[in-house]
Write an enzyme that holds these catalytic residues in place. Structure first.
Site, PDB file in Angstrom:
ATOM      1  N   SER A   1      11.277   3.112   4.775  1.00 32.08           N
ATOM      2  CA  SER A   1       9.919   2.677   5.075  1.00 32.08           C
ATOM      3  C   SER A   1       9.943   1.395   5.894  1.00 32.08           C
ATOM      4  O   SER A   1      10.865   0.582   5.780  1.00 32.08           O
ATOM      5  CB  SER A   1       9.153   2.444   3.770  1.00 32.08           C
ATOM      6  OG  SER A   1       7.849   1.946   4.033  1.00 32.08           O
TER       7      SER A   1
ATOM      8  N   CYS B   1       2.091  -8.994   3.479  1.00 34.92           N
ATOM      9  CA  CYS B   1       0.989  -8.031   3.404  1.00 34.92           C
ATOM     10  C   CYS B   1       0.086  -8.381   2.218  1.00 34.92           C
ATOM     11  O   CYS B   1       0.558  -8.508   1.090  1.00 34.92           O
ATOM     12  CB  CYS B   1       1.537  -6.612   3.271  1.00 34.92           C
ATOM     13  SG  CYS B   1       2.551  -6.102   4.664  1.00 34.92           S
TER      14      CYS B   1
ATOM     15  N   CYS C   1      13.271   4.797  -6.050  1.00 34.78           N
ATOM     16  CA  CYS C   1      12.679   3.910  -5.048  1.00 34.78           C
ATOM     17  C   CYS C   1      13.405   2.575  -5.145  1.00 34.78           C
ATOM     18  O   CYS C   1      13.375   1.931  -6.199  1.00 34.78           O
ATOM     19  CB  CYS C   1      11.181   3.749  -5.306  1.00 34.78           C
ATOM     20  SG  CYS C   1      10.373   2.553  -4.214  1.00 34.78           S
TER      21      CYS C   1
ATOM     22  N   SER D   1       4.236   2.068   7.370  1.00 33.17           N
ATOM     23  CA  SER D   1       3.077   1.584   6.616  1.00 33.17           C
ATOM     24  C   SER D   1       2.042   1.085   7.619  1.00 33.17           C
ATOM     25  O   SER D   1       2.204   0.023   8.222  1.00 33.17           O
ATOM     26  CB  SER D   1       3.518   0.458   5.669  1.00 33.17           C
ATOM     27  OG  SER D   1       2.454   0.044   4.846  1.00 33.17           O
ATOM     28  N   LEU D   2       0.979   1.850   7.791  1.00 33.85           N
ATOM     29  CA  LEU D   2       0.005   1.591   8.860  1.00 33.85           C
ATOM     30  C   LEU D   2      -1.193   0.797   8.344  1.00 33.85           C
ATOM     31  O   LEU D   2      -1.445  -0.318   8.763  1.00 33.85           O
ATOM     32  CB  LEU D   2      -0.438   2.917   9.460  1.00 33.85           C
ATOM     33  CG  LEU D   2      -0.989   2.887  10.877  1.00 33.85           C
ATOM     34  CD1 LEU D   2       0.019   2.317  11.855  1.00 33.85           C
ATOM     35  CD2 LEU D   2      -1.381   4.300  11.296  1.00 33.85           C
ATOM     36  N   ASN D   3      -2.010   1.430   7.476  1.00 35.48           N
ATOM     37  CA  ASN D   3      -3.048   0.762   6.687  1.00 35.48           C
ATOM     38  C   ASN D   3      -4.270   0.292   7.470  1.00 35.48           C
ATOM     39  O   ASN D   3      -5.212  -0.215   6.868  1.00 35.48           O
ATOM     40  CB  ASN D   3      -2.463  -0.418   5.900  1.00 35.48           C
ATOM     41  CG  ASN D   3      -1.248  -0.006   5.115  1.00 35.48           C
ATOM     42  OD1 ASN D   3      -1.272   1.005   4.414  1.00 35.48           O
ATOM     43  ND2 ASN D   3      -0.152  -0.738   5.264  1.00 35.48           N
TER      44      ASN D   3
ATOM     45  N   CYS E   1      -0.150  -6.361  -1.225  1.00 34.86           N
ATOM     46  CA  CYS E   1       1.114  -6.078  -1.898  1.00 34.86           C
ATOM     47  C   CYS E   1       1.504  -7.254  -2.793  1.00 34.86           C
ATOM     48  O   CYS E   1       1.578  -8.400  -2.335  1.00 34.86           O
ATOM     49  CB  CYS E   1       2.199  -5.821  -0.852  1.00 34.86           C
ATOM     50  SG  CYS E   1       3.834  -5.537  -1.551  1.00 34.86           S
TER      51      CYS E   1
ATOM     52  N   CYS F   1       9.795 -10.708  -0.061  1.00 34.85           N
ATOM     53  CA  CYS F   1       9.480 -10.152   1.256  1.00 34.85           C
ATOM     54  C   CYS F   1       8.834 -11.246   2.092  1.00 34.85           C
ATOM     55  O   CYS F   1       8.039 -12.043   1.586  1.00 34.85           O
ATOM     56  CB  CYS F   1       8.538  -8.953   1.133  1.00 34.85           C
ATOM     57  SG  CYS F   1       8.235  -8.113   2.724  1.00 34.85           S
TER      58      CYS F   1
ATOM     59  N   ASN G   1      -3.382   0.232  -5.399  1.00 29.60           N
ATOM     60  CA  ASN G   1      -2.985   0.022  -6.791  1.00 29.60           C
ATOM     61  C   ASN G   1      -3.226  -1.437  -7.174  1.00 29.60           C
ATOM     62  O   ASN G   1      -2.549  -2.328  -6.663  1.00 29.60           O
ATOM     63  CB  ASN G   1      -1.507   0.368  -6.965  1.00 29.60           C
ATOM     64  CG  ASN G   1      -1.233   1.839  -6.733  1.00 29.60           C
ATOM     65  OD1 ASN G   1      -1.741   2.696  -7.449  1.00 29.60           O
ATOM     66  ND2 ASN G   1      -0.426   2.150  -5.720  1.00 29.60           N
TER      67      ASN G   1
ATOM     68  N   GLY H   1      10.636  -5.757  -0.244  1.00 33.16           N
ATOM     69  CA  GLY H   1      11.252  -6.113   1.020  1.00 33.16           C
ATOM     70  C   GLY H   1      10.961  -5.145   2.146  1.00 33.16           C
ATOM     71  O   GLY H   1      10.410  -4.058   1.951  1.00 33.16           O
ATOM     72  N   GLU H   2      11.325  -5.554   3.346  1.00 32.74           N
ATOM     73  CA  GLU H   2      11.196  -4.753   4.565  1.00 32.74           C
ATOM     74  C   GLU H   2      12.572  -4.236   4.957  1.00 32.74           C
ATOM     75  O   GLU H   2      13.436  -4.994   5.422  1.00 32.74           O
ATOM     76  CB  GLU H   2      10.604  -5.613   5.689  1.00 32.74           C
ATOM     77  CG  GLU H   2      10.757  -5.085   7.091  1.00 32.74           C
ATOM     78  CD  GLU H   2      10.177  -3.690   7.306  1.00 32.74           C
ATOM     79  OE1 GLU H   2      10.932  -2.809   7.788  1.00 32.74           O
ATOM     80  OE2 GLU H   2       8.993  -3.476   7.000  1.00 32.74           O
TER      81      GLU H   2
ATOM     82  N   GLU I   1      13.549  -5.025  -8.340  1.00 34.65           N
ATOM     83  CA  GLU I   1      13.072  -3.889  -9.132  1.00 34.65           C
ATOM     84  C   GLU I   1      13.242  -2.577  -8.381  1.00 34.65           C
ATOM     85  O   GLU I   1      13.214  -2.532  -7.146  1.00 34.65           O
ATOM     86  CB  GLU I   1      11.603  -4.087  -9.510  1.00 34.65           C
ATOM     87  CG  GLU I   1      11.419  -5.230 -10.498  1.00 34.65           C
ATOM     88  CD  GLU I   1      10.032  -5.282 -11.101  1.00 34.65           C
ATOM     89  OE1 GLU I   1       9.948  -5.542 -12.308  1.00 34.65           O
ATOM     90  OE2 GLU I   1       9.045  -5.082 -10.365  1.00 34.65           O
TER      91      GLU I   1
ATOM     92  N   CYS J   1       3.128   1.832  -5.895  1.00 37.73           N
ATOM     93  CA  CYS J   1       3.233   1.259  -4.549  1.00 37.73           C
ATOM     94  C   CYS J   1       2.476  -0.062  -4.477  1.00 37.73           C
ATOM     95  O   CYS J   1       1.285  -0.124  -4.786  1.00 37.73           O
ATOM     96  CB  CYS J   1       2.663   2.257  -3.552  1.00 37.73           C
ATOM     97  SG  CYS J   1       2.668   1.677  -1.846  1.00 37.73           S
TER      98      CYS J   1
END
Length: 350
Positions: free
Chosen positions: A190, A115, A104, A213-215, A118, A111, A289, A158-159, A91, A340
């Site tokens: 990213s 995470c 995007c 992406s820290l979080n 996600c 992935c 989200n 994905g990464e 997507e 996201c």
């Protein structure tokens, strides 16, 4: 099976013309037809002789990803679901915003990083995308949206840095003047934090932007949210980012998804400010989200939910005096499952 001609880079097409004994400018012509004029077949390449077009058709195929779903939100944000040649589904999201029109893109089918906040992580990992499959998403989005794309973010499924070669090749080709001609500073890659790849990316010649992406600002919380942290803890990620900033002399963006009661407390904000002190950076705060299955998705059975707006604002206010730039980012595409962390490319999304 014949190779897909769109998998050939500019250099590959130049080599092909030498092999055929064609004039060298034909390589640029071919690239322009494929990536700027967005042809769907060899017959459309009208400034190339019929005999040469037939030769190309004998040697190559020209695959166009199938758009199996397109959903548009009230603000013009659109989620595209593409089926690739092997049946894999990915997507992309189109985000129009004033003078920016951003695509995007995904870099993998699924992935592997897991995470917990996600939805893509629920799919697991199937395979890496080829560079042309990454860039081809932008091509298919550009084919149908009303205005020219101005920005690219590799923040979909994905990464990106786990698929390093395909990612940087896609970036270079998207930047090519004979193709979509996206400015390097308008392309953002990213990562969840792969230190060796961040260091390598620091030497990539184009001035592409990096978002991390820290979080979480402590290893215990980040371990629970992002299993990759157990292999690459915060100290190693921050050290790699510091090197990236020193090599590039460019600031880095840190993405921080706010989760109610998990990483949105005052002490979390203070830890974050301390962790990033002295770094040339911007912090994007993103309210979580929601997606189906987020209930009880945490490592300790937590149910993920976004914080109250007032909590997010307080978190930002605690950061403002201590960090150079802090923004509460308004997510786009939530109404269509395109915000996201929501991309899934499963039967429900199609």
């Amino acid at each position: 099976m014949k190779p897909d001609i769109r998998s050939l880079t500019r250099a590959d097409l130049a080599d092909l013309c030498r092999e055929f004994g064609w004039e060298q400018y034909r390589g640029r012509q071919l690239y322009t037809w494929l990536w700027q004029k967005q042809v769907t077949g060899f017959a459309a390449m009208t400034n190339i002789s019929i005999a040469r077009r037939e030769e190309l058709a004998r040697r190559f195929r020209l695959f166009i990803p199938e758009t199996i779903a397109r959903r548009e939100g009230p603000d013009g944000t659109a989620r595209f679901t593409f089926r690739l040649e092997d049946g894999a589904v990915v997507e992309s999201v189109y985000i129009p915003d004033r003078d920016r029109r951003t695509a995007c893109l995904s870099t993998q089918v699924g992935c592997a990083l897991g995470c917990r906040f996600c939805r893509t992580a629920r799919l697991g990992f199937t395979r890496d995308l080829g560079w042309h499959e990454i860039a081809g998403q932008a091509l298919e989005v550009a084919r149908v949206v009303p205005d020219r794309l101005t920005n690219i973010v590799l923040m979909g499924m994905g990464e990106p840095l786990a698929n390093y070669e395909a990612t940087v090749t896609a970036v270079a080709e998207l930047n090519a003047p004979a193709g979509l001609n996206i400015g390097a500073r308008r392309i953002t890659v990213s990562t969840a934090g792969l230190p060796a790849a961040i260091r390598r990316f620091a030497r990539f010649p184009l001035q592409v932007r990096l978002a991390v992406s820290l979080n979480a600002a402590d290893d215990e919380t980040r371990d629970r949210l992002m299993p990759v942290n157990r292999r690459h803890p915060l100290a190693s990620v921050i050290a790699a980012v510091r090197e990236f900033i020193e090599v590039r002399n460019k600031r880095v963006t840190f993405e921080y998804v706010l989760l109610r009661g998990i990483n949105d407390r005052d002490e979390d904000a203070r830890r974050l400010a301390a962790l990033l002190r002295g770094l040339s950076c911007k912090v994007n705060l993103i309210l979580f989200n929601p997606f189906p299955g987020a209930e009880g998705a945490g490592a300790q059975g937590e149910t993920f939910a976004p914080p109250e707006p007032a909590t997010a604002e307080r978190f930002a206010q605690l950061l403002y005096p201590l960090l150079p730039a802090v923004t509460i980012r308004r997510s786009r595409g939530g109404e269509i499952g395109g915000a996201c962390g929501q991309l899934a490319a499963d039967a429900d999304s199609c």
